[in-house]
Design a protein around this motif. Structure first.
Motif, PDB file in Angstrom:
ATOM      1  N   LEU A 138     -12.933   3.642   2.933  1.00 12.31           N
ATOM      2  CA  LEU A 138     -12.097   4.245   1.895  1.00 12.31           C
ATOM      3  C   LEU A 138     -12.154   5.764   2.019  1.00 12.31           C
ATOM      4  N   HIS A 139     -10.997   6.383   1.977  1.00 13.48           N
ATOM      5  CA  HIS A 139     -10.895   7.836   2.084  1.00 13.48           C
ATOM      6  C   HIS A 139     -11.771   8.485   1.026  1.00 13.48           C
ATOM      7  N   ASN A 140     -12.545   9.489   1.415  1.00 13.57           N
ATOM      8  CA  ASN A 140     -13.488  10.112   0.481  1.00 13.57           C
ATOM      9  C   ASN A 140     -12.818  11.003  -0.556  1.00 13.57           C
TER      10      ASN A 140
ATOM     11  N   THR B  94      -2.951   3.081  -6.417  1.00 11.29           N
ATOM     12  CA  THR B  94      -2.041   3.431  -5.329  1.00 11.29           C
ATOM     13  C   THR B  94      -1.510   2.176  -4.652  1.00 11.29           C
ATOM     14  N   LEU B  95      -2.413   1.276  -4.303  1.00 10.89           N
ATOM     15  CA  LEU B  95      -1.997   0.032  -3.666  1.00 10.89           C
ATOM     16  C   LEU B  95      -1.117  -0.785  -4.615  1.00 10.89           C
TER      17      LEU B  95
ATOM     18  N   GLN C 249      10.778  -3.178   8.505  1.00 10.51           N
ATOM     19  CA  GLN C 249      10.707  -1.759   8.147  1.00 10.51           C
ATOM     20  C   GLN C 249       9.825  -1.562   6.913  1.00 10.51           C
ATOM     21  N   TYR C 250      10.032  -2.399   5.901  1.00  7.08           N
ATOM     22  CA  TYR C 250       9.255  -2.291   4.671  1.00  7.08           C
ATOM     23  C   TYR C 250       7.769  -2.528   4.949  1.00  7.08           C
ATOM     24  N   GLU C 251       7.462  -3.592   5.687  1.00  6.53           N
ATOM     25  CA  GLU C 251       6.058  -3.901   5.985  1.00  6.53           C
ATOM     26  C   GLU C 251       5.395  -2.761   6.750  1.00  6.53           C
ATOM     27  N   ASP C 252       6.098  -2.207   7.725  1.00  7.28           N
ATOM     28  CA  ASP C 252       5.557  -1.109   8.520  1.00  7.28           C
ATOM     29  C   ASP C 252       5.327   0.117   7.640  1.00  7.28           C
ATOM     30  N   TRP C 253       6.283   0.435   6.783  1.00  5.49           N
ATOM     31  CA  TRP C 253       6.159   1.579   5.897  1.00  5.49           C
ATOM     32  C   TRP C 253       4.979   1.423   4.933  1.00  5.49           C
ATOM     33  N   VAL C 254       4.848   0.243   4.332  1.00  6.49           N
ATOM     34  CA  VAL C 254       3.733   0.007   3.412  1.00  6.49           C
ATOM     35  C   VAL C 254       2.407   0.146   4.153  1.00  6.49           C
ATOM     36  N   ALA C 255       2.298  -0.455   5.320  1.00 12.04           N
ATOM     37  CA  ALA C 255       1.049  -0.392   6.090  1.00 12.04           C
ATOM     38  C   ALA C 255       0.704   1.051   6.463  1.00 12.04           C
ATOM     39  N   ARG C 256       1.687   1.798   6.977  1.00 11.24           N
ATOM     40  CA  ARG C 256       1.428   3.201   7.356  1.00 11.24           C
ATOM     41  C   ARG C 256       1.080   4.043   6.136  1.00 11.24           C
ATOM     42  N   SER C 257       1.781   3.840   5.050  1.00  8.45           N
ATOM     43  CA  SER C 257       1.542   4.621   3.831  1.00  8.45           C
ATOM     44  C   SER C 257       0.156   4.339   3.269  1.00  8.45           C
ATOM     45  N   LEU C 258      -0.202   3.078   3.179  1.00  8.78           N
ATOM     46  CA  LEU C 258      -1.524   2.733   2.647  1.00  8.78           C
ATOM     47  C   LEU C 258      -2.627   3.241   3.565  1.00  8.78           C
ATOM     48  N   ARG C 259      -2.419   3.145   4.856  1.00  6.49           N
ATOM     49  CA  ARG C 259      -3.425   3.642   5.802  1.00  6.49           C
ATOM     50  C   ARG C 259      -3.632   5.145   5.603  1.00  6.49           C
ATOM     51  N   ARG C 260      -2.532   5.896   5.519  1.00  9.64           N
ATOM     52  CA  ARG C 260      -2.635   7.357   5.328  1.00  9.64           C
ATOM     53  C   ARG C 260      -3.287   7.708   3.998  1.00  9.64           C
ATOM     54  N   LEU C 261      -2.968   6.969   2.962  1.00 10.45           N
ATOM     55  CA  LEU C 261      -3.447   7.304   1.622  1.00 10.45           C
ATOM     56  C   LEU C 261      -4.859   6.800   1.318  1.00 10.45           C
TER      57      LEU C 261
END
Length: 107
Positions: free
Chosen positions: A40-42, A52-53, A75-87
């Motif tokens: 988890l991001h510190n 957020t999730l 597209q939606y699945e990829d966007w959610v995965a990338r967004s959650l990973r970044r956040l």
């Protein structure tokens, strides 16, 4: 939509509450796992990570992007995965995930 009709239909209101509770439970499980892995991001608290999730997998957001903006499911699945990973995922957690994926044998 269940959530839109919940304001005027008591049965839909009960269903909307159940669906939100299930989404919150799922978000908590994911964040608990990220925390257990030390991924988890510190810069984000566990509560903020859950929220957020919870927000990014909101059914209305899915509807807006796929139906109203014509995104494909992929597209939606990829966007959610990338967004959650970044956040949510720390840099070290992302490196750990990448090395785990690269070590898997092809099926």
């Amino acid at each position: 939509s269940v959530f839109e009709g919940a304001g005027s239909d008591p049965e839909l209101a009960v269903l909307a509450v159940k669906m939100s509770a299930q989404r919150a439970t799922m978000a908590t499980w994911v964040v608990d796992r990220l925390t257990a892995l030390g991924a988890l991001h510190n810069e984000i608290s566990e509560d903020e990570a859950v929220d957020t999730l919870f927000a990014l997998v909101e059914p209305a957001l899915f509807d807006r992007l796929t139906r109203q903006r014509a995104w494909t499911l992929a597209q939606y699945e990829d966007w959610v995965a990338r967004s959650l990973r970044r956040l949510l995922v720390s840099d070290s957690g992302q490196r750990r995930q990448s090395s785990t994926i690269s070590r898997r044998s092809p099926t």
